[in-house]
Design a protein around this motif. Structure first.
Motif, PDB file in Angstrom:
ATOM      1  N   LEU A 169       0.849  -1.193   0.000  1.00  0.00           N
ATOM      2  CA  LEU A 169       0.000   0.000   0.000  1.00  0.00           C
ATOM      3  C   LEU A 169       0.883   1.240   0.000  1.00  0.00           C
ATOM      4  O   LEU A 169       1.673   1.456   0.921  1.00  0.00           O
ATOM      5  CB  LEU A 169      -0.909   0.003   1.229  1.00  0.00           C
ATOM      6  CG  LEU A 169      -1.767   1.255   1.446  1.00  0.00           C
ATOM      7  CD1 LEU A 169      -2.704   1.483   0.270  1.00  0.00           C
ATOM      8  CD2 LEU A 169      -2.544   1.143   2.750  1.00  0.00           C
ATOM      9  N   ALA A 170       0.769   2.050  -1.047  1.00  0.00           N
ATOM     10  CA  ALA A 170       1.541   3.287  -1.116  1.00  0.00           C
ATOM     11  C   ALA A 170       1.025   4.284  -0.085  1.00  0.00           C
ATOM     12  O   ALA A 170      -0.151   4.261   0.294  1.00  0.00           O
ATOM     13  CB  ALA A 170       1.450   3.882  -2.521  1.00  0.00           C
ATOM     14  N   GLN A 171       1.878   5.164   0.365  1.00  0.00           N
ATOM     15  CA  GLN A 171       1.489   6.155   1.358  1.00  0.00           C
ATOM     16  C   GLN A 171       0.401   7.063   0.784  1.00  0.00           C
ATOM     17  O   GLN A 171       0.474   7.503  -0.361  1.00  0.00           O
ATOM     18  CB  GLN A 171       2.698   6.992   1.772  1.00  0.00           C
ATOM     19  CG  GLN A 171       2.401   7.968   2.904  1.00  0.00           C
ATOM     20  CD  GLN A 171       3.659   8.678   3.381  1.00  0.00           C
ATOM     21  OE1 GLN A 171       4.750   8.450   2.860  1.00  0.00           O
ATOM     22  NE2 GLN A 171       3.515   9.534   4.370  1.00  0.00           N
ATOM     23  N   TYR A 172      -0.619   7.356   1.600  1.00  0.00           N
ATOM     24  CA  TYR A 172      -1.709   8.219   1.152  1.00  0.00           C
ATOM     25  C   TYR A 172      -2.191   9.046   2.336  1.00  0.00           C
ATOM     26  O   TYR A 172      -1.951   8.698   3.491  1.00  0.00           O
ATOM     27  CB  TYR A 172      -2.857   7.387   0.569  1.00  0.00           C
ATOM     28  CG  TYR A 172      -3.596   6.540   1.582  1.00  0.00           C
ATOM     29  CD1 TYR A 172      -4.831   6.942   2.083  1.00  0.00           C
ATOM     30  CD2 TYR A 172      -3.059   5.347   2.053  1.00  0.00           C
ATOM     31  CE1 TYR A 172      -5.501   6.178   3.018  1.00  0.00           C
ATOM     32  CE2 TYR A 172      -3.723   4.574   2.983  1.00  0.00           C
ATOM     33  CZ  TYR A 172      -4.946   4.994   3.464  1.00  0.00           C
ATOM     34  OH  TYR A 172      -5.611   4.238   4.395  1.00  0.00           O
ATOM     35  N   ASP A 173      -2.909  10.165   2.060  1.00  0.00           N
ATOM     36  CA  ASP A 173      -3.298  11.071   3.142  1.00  0.00           C
ATOM     37  C   ASP A 173      -4.748  10.920   3.581  1.00  0.00           C
ATOM     38  O   ASP A 173      -5.170  11.526   4.567  1.00  0.00           O
ATOM     39  CB  ASP A 173      -3.019  12.526   2.758  1.00  0.00           C
ATOM     40  CG  ASP A 173      -3.774  12.969   1.506  1.00  0.00           C
ATOM     41  OD1 ASP A 173      -4.716  12.262   1.086  1.00  0.00           O
ATOM     42  OD2 ASP A 173      -3.417  14.025   0.950  1.00  0.00           O
ATOM     43  N   GLY A 174      -5.561  10.148   2.858  1.00  0.00           N
ATOM     44  CA  GLY A 174      -6.936   9.914   3.267  1.00  0.00           C
ATOM     45  C   GLY A 174      -7.881  11.080   3.036  1.00  0.00           C
ATOM     46  O   GLY A 174      -9.009  11.072   3.536  1.00  0.00           O
ATOM     47  N   ALA A 216      -3.465  11.969  -6.824  1.00  0.00           N
ATOM     48  CA  ALA A 216      -2.152  11.522  -7.294  1.00  0.00           C
ATOM     49  C   ALA A 216      -1.411  10.925  -6.110  1.00  0.00           C
ATOM     50  O   ALA A 216      -1.388  11.511  -5.026  1.00  0.00           O
ATOM     51  CB  ALA A 216      -1.358  12.667  -7.898  1.00  0.00           C
ATOM     52  N   VAL A 217      -0.840   9.758  -6.310  1.00  0.00           N
ATOM     53  CA  VAL A 217      -0.080   9.076  -5.262  1.00  0.00           C
ATOM     54  C   VAL A 217       1.328   8.828  -5.778  1.00  0.00           C
ATOM     55  O   VAL A 217       1.516   8.281  -6.873  1.00  0.00           O
ATOM     56  CB  VAL A 217      -0.749   7.738  -4.874  1.00  0.00           C
ATOM     57  CG1 VAL A 217       0.155   6.934  -3.950  1.00  0.00           C
ATOM     58  CG2 VAL A 217      -2.092   7.994  -4.204  1.00  0.00           C
ATOM     59  N   ASN A 218       2.310   9.239  -4.999  1.00  0.00           N
ATOM     60  CA  ASN A 218       3.709   9.043  -5.372  1.00  0.00           C
ATOM     61  C   ASN A 218       4.249   7.775  -4.723  1.00  0.00           C
ATOM     62  O   ASN A 218       4.030   7.528  -3.532  1.00  0.00           O
ATOM     63  CB  ASN A 218       4.543  10.248  -4.937  1.00  0.00           C
ATOM     64  CG  ASN A 218       4.156  11.513  -5.671  1.00  0.00           C
ATOM     65  OD1 ASN A 218       3.928  11.489  -6.883  1.00  0.00           O
ATOM     66  ND2 ASN A 218       4.062  12.621  -4.947  1.00  0.00           N
ATOM     67  N   ILE A 219       4.941   6.984  -5.512  1.00  0.00           N
ATOM     68  CA  ILE A 219       5.551   5.743  -5.038  1.00  0.00           C
ATOM     69  C   ILE A 219       7.061   5.879  -5.188  1.00  0.00           C
ATOM     70  O   ILE A 219       7.555   6.202  -6.271  1.00  0.00           O
ATOM     71  CB  ILE A 219       5.053   4.531  -5.849  1.00  0.00           C
ATOM     72  CG1 ILE A 219       3.521   4.467  -5.842  1.00  0.00           C
ATOM     73  CG2 ILE A 219       5.640   3.237  -5.299  1.00  0.00           C
ATOM     74  CD1 ILE A 219       2.959   3.421  -6.785  1.00  0.00           C
TER      75      ILE A 219
END
Length: 223
Positions: free
Chosen positions: A174-179, A186-189
């Motif tokens: 699970l990539a880091q996300y802010d909820g 956009a999600v950075n990996i």
């Protein structure tokens, strides 16, 4: 950075769309007050509704019979919604579906948002050790991205009783996300290996916890 557009011509990606509250498009209103020992369609409707919320009705049994488990679920619902939290079915209505409890439940049943957010415009930008996955949704929604070097698997959509269990279990990292709920995400990996194929999948949830899951796709990092 290399940019890979997953969708062409603005087409919406085919997806699996699920609702936290079940796969029915609508619930019927409860038309009668209910007491311990009652049977029938209203009890079935009540149990079906309660079964979508494990904290209220962990047993999730839909039998059409108002027994001790259903009565306990009614009491949990009444307490959670500030209707009544003590007494008996006769003295205070605690544990029976009386006028106030029935009105509260019907407001939930009739006014429920059961539309899952649509995912569109998925795109991926890649570097040698990182990638950015972006997408749009038809309404504000929280977004998650799962990724791995092996194909992504989705499971636990339904429980052993065939009841929808909410957000599915997804393999991978699970990539880091802010909820935060947004219509553009956009999600950075980071920490990826160069020149490597990664599989990924997007899960989004709206404010009513309706869930949509994109079809698994892949990208390759740069050398």
């Amino acid at each position: 950075m290399q940019r890979a557009d997953i969708l062409t011509g603005g087409a919406i990606i085919a997806m699996l769309a699920f609702s936290f509250f079940g796969i029915q498009s609508a619930y019927a209103a409860i038309t009668n007050q209910l007491d311990f020992g009652d049977r029938g369609e209203d009890v079935t409707e009540l149990q079906t509704y309660f079964s979508t919320t494990p904290v209220i009705y962990p047993e999730r049994l839909v039998t059409g019979y108002f027994g001790p488990l259903t009565q306990a679920a009614v009491r949990r619902y009444q307490t959670a919604h500030g209707i009544v939290s003590q007494g008996t079915p006769v003295s205070t209505g605690y544990g029976r579906v009386g006028p106030r409890t029935m009105a509260s439940i019907n407001a939930q049943l009739i006014g429920r948002d059961e539309s899952a957010p649509l995912i569109s415009s998925i795109n991926v930008s890649t570097g040698s050790t990182s990638a950015s996955v972006g997408w749009m949704t038809s309404e504000g929604a929280r977004g998650k991205v799962y990724y791995d070097t092996s194909p992504i698997r989705v499971s636990n959509i339904f429980d052993v009783n065939g009841v929808f269990s909410g957000e599915p279990t997804v393999s991978g990292i699970l990539a880091q996300y802010d909820g935060v709920e947004r219509s553009a995400q956009a999600v950075n990996i980071t920490g990826l290996s160069p020149n490597t194929t990664y599989y990924y999948l997007i899960v989004v949830l709206d404010s009513s916890n309706n869930v949509s899951v994109s079809l698994p796709a892949s990208f390759r990092t740069n050398q």
